[in-house]
Design an enzyme around this catalytic site. Structure first.
Site, PDB file in Angstrom:
ATOM      1  CE  LYS A  79      -3.970   1.924   2.489  1.00 53.73           C
ATOM      2  NZ  LYS A  79      -4.890   2.042   3.438  1.00 53.73           N
ATOM      3  CB  SER A 159      -8.312   4.173   2.844  1.00 55.32           C
ATOM      4  OG  SER A 159      -7.154   3.540   3.590  1.00 55.32           O
ATOM      5  CB  SER A 183      -8.655   1.389   5.753  1.00 56.53           C
ATOM      6  OG  SER A 183      -9.683   2.623   5.539  1.00 56.53           O
TER       7      SER A 183
END
Length: 494
Positions: A79, A159, A183
């Site tokens: 990420k 997210s 998330s």
């Protein structure tokens, strides 16, 4: 020949150990898959092909000598919130344009130490603020899943939407992610993958771009429970550089899979039955209850009375911490700089151009609730509510409950062009209604796929555990996975 990208981490690990497969072959298969999928799905914002090839070659050399780490030769996506030395790290925000850190986050350092291979950096909501991966400076991520008989583009959740989409599309073996209010678990539920938010303090936050420091926690997203357990064992560690890191041994989570859950007490909170919740979510929850009952668990009705206050208090605490954390981005030393006639105007211009709308919204909310005259009425009261939310969970676990079972999300994935949700911040925030209380209490929570909606989209169940009892929720999640099966998206983008 078997498509190497269909192998789970556990299967690839075993093939590498027995020399049926080379790390370089596996890495090339993933790089080819990324090349085919990424122009459509937009899951990666940076692809580190040459670095991946070099890391894979080093893994092959170690494997040839009989040396291997826990993740030797396993290709992962990272990420864009994790600092990676010399590699694009922008939290998918324009304000960090061109930033390449000269240090490595503790978690990624752990992964490389264990022999993992970095394929690239994954798309995400800007500064991890969002539930649909539509706030990224690099554009939205498209879910690999589609409704039956429809070409509508769906969100992968957020997210960590890039992480979940990449795992579901088989363009990485597993991925790192972060969870501040859901998330990891919400995108996992939307994409038919497994995602765990560990206990606050289990994984180091050092080198992870901060959103809300008292809520942020990193964890893995993977294709199944076993892969998730393997990844978390590598990611978790005590770290003196993180003042909130907890010095506890990291168990071999994989060794708990397959163990009986007979006699375990599973709590079912009545407050999670929401007015207007779809029948298929209720039916899925009941199915999960029945599976655990059949496996020998004892089902208990429980009450978490302050649950309904968790979401509104979260949306005071998280923006308040975000407004403080994001004050450091000013264009002076790194990232974007927009000139002005003086330093104040330069700050203002840089932040105005550099931050997206959702980030600005949360900075404004956070600054407001921390301002003179509103601090006691807003932030302080929200922190008191947080204490009550945590106390509810403590009392429940003190009464003998081993884990709590709830839905992971109130709905399946929605469309990217869904104007009703896109234009209504509250509707978007409600996606996290089942996940936020877990962050507020600092507990571990896992989302595991449990079925498909009437439209053919993945639906997940959430298990919540006692502090630092991730092995217990892995154990129970494995039972659900065995009953529900594994769900794979069709590769319509090829």
């Amino acid at each position: 020949m078997t498509d190497l990208t269909t192998l789970t981490i556990a299967q690839a690990r075993d093939a590498l150990i027995t020399k049926k497969l080379k790390a370089t072959e596996l890495t090339e298969a993933y790089l080819k898959a990324i090349e085919l999928a990424n122009p459509t799905l937009n899951a990666y914002v940076t692809i580190t092909a040459e670095q991946a090839r070099k890391m894979a070659a080093e893994s092959d050399r170690r494997l040839a000598k009989g040396e291997r780490g826990l993740l030797e030769g396993i290709p992962l996506g990272i990420k864009d919130l994790f600092a990676t030395h010399g590699v694009h790290t922008q939290a998918c925000s324009n304000i960090l344009d061109g930033f390449k850190p000269n240090y490595e986050s503790t978690i990624t350092a752990n992964l490389w130490q264990d022999g993992a291979v970095m394929l690239g950096k994954l798309n995400m909501d800007e500064f991890a603020m969002g539930s649909s991966n539509e706030t990224s400076y690099y554009g939205p991520v498209i879910s690999p899943w589609r409704k039956k008989d429809s070409n509508e583009k769906l969100v992968p959740g957020g997210s960590s939407g890039g992480s979940a989409a990449a795992v579901a599309a088989q363009i990485c073996a597993g991925a790192t992610a972060t969870d501040t209010g859901g998330s990891i678990r919400q995108p996992a539920a939307f994409t038919g993958t497994v995602g765990i938010k560990p206990t606050y303090g289990r994984c180091s936050r050092w080198g992870v771009v901060a959103f809300a420091s008292s809520l942020d926690q990193a964890g893995p997203i993977a294709r199944d429970v076993r892969d998730c357990a393997i990844l978390l064992r590598s990611m978790a560690s005590f770290d003196e550089k993180d003042s909130t890191s907890v010095n506890l041994p990291v168990p071999d989570y994989e060794s708990y899979l397959g163990k009986s859950i007979k006699g375990m007490k599973i709590g079912i909170p009545k407050e999670y039955y929401l007015a207007g919740m779809s029948q298929e979510i209720i039916d899925l929850w009941q199915k999960g209850i029945n599976w655990l009952k059949e496996a020998g668990a004892e089902i208990r009705d429980i009450s978490l009375p302050h649950t309904k206050y968790a979401l509104p208090s979260y949306y005071i605490i998280a923006p308040a911490e975000a407004s403080s954390n994001l004050a450091r981005y000013d264009g002076v030393r790194f990232g974007l700089r927009v000139p002005g006639k003086d330093i104040i105007e330069m700050y203002e211009n840089t932040r105005s151009v550099g931050f997206g709308d959702e980030v600005k919204r949360r900075i404004l909310i956070g600054t407001y609730v921390l301002s003179s005259g509103y601090y006691d009425a807003g932030y302080l009261r929200a922190q008191k509510v947080r204490t009550l939310v945590k106390r509810d969970f403590d009392q429940c676990f003190d009464s003998g409950v081993d884990a709590i079972l709830t839905p992971a999300t109130p709905t399946p994935a929605f469309g990217i062009a869904d104007e009703k949700i896109k234009n209504d911040a509250v509707a978007m925030y409600l996606n996290d209604i089942f996940t936020v209380p877990v962050n507020m209490a600092g507990l571990p929570g896992i989302s595991v796929p449990a079925g498909l909606s009437s439209n053919g989209l993945p639906l997940g169940l959430q298990l919540i555990g006692k502090p630092f009892a991730e092995e217990v929720i892995f154990q129970i999640a494995h039972i659900i996975e065995q009953e529900a099966g594994i769900f794979c998206a069709k590769k319509w983008w090829i």
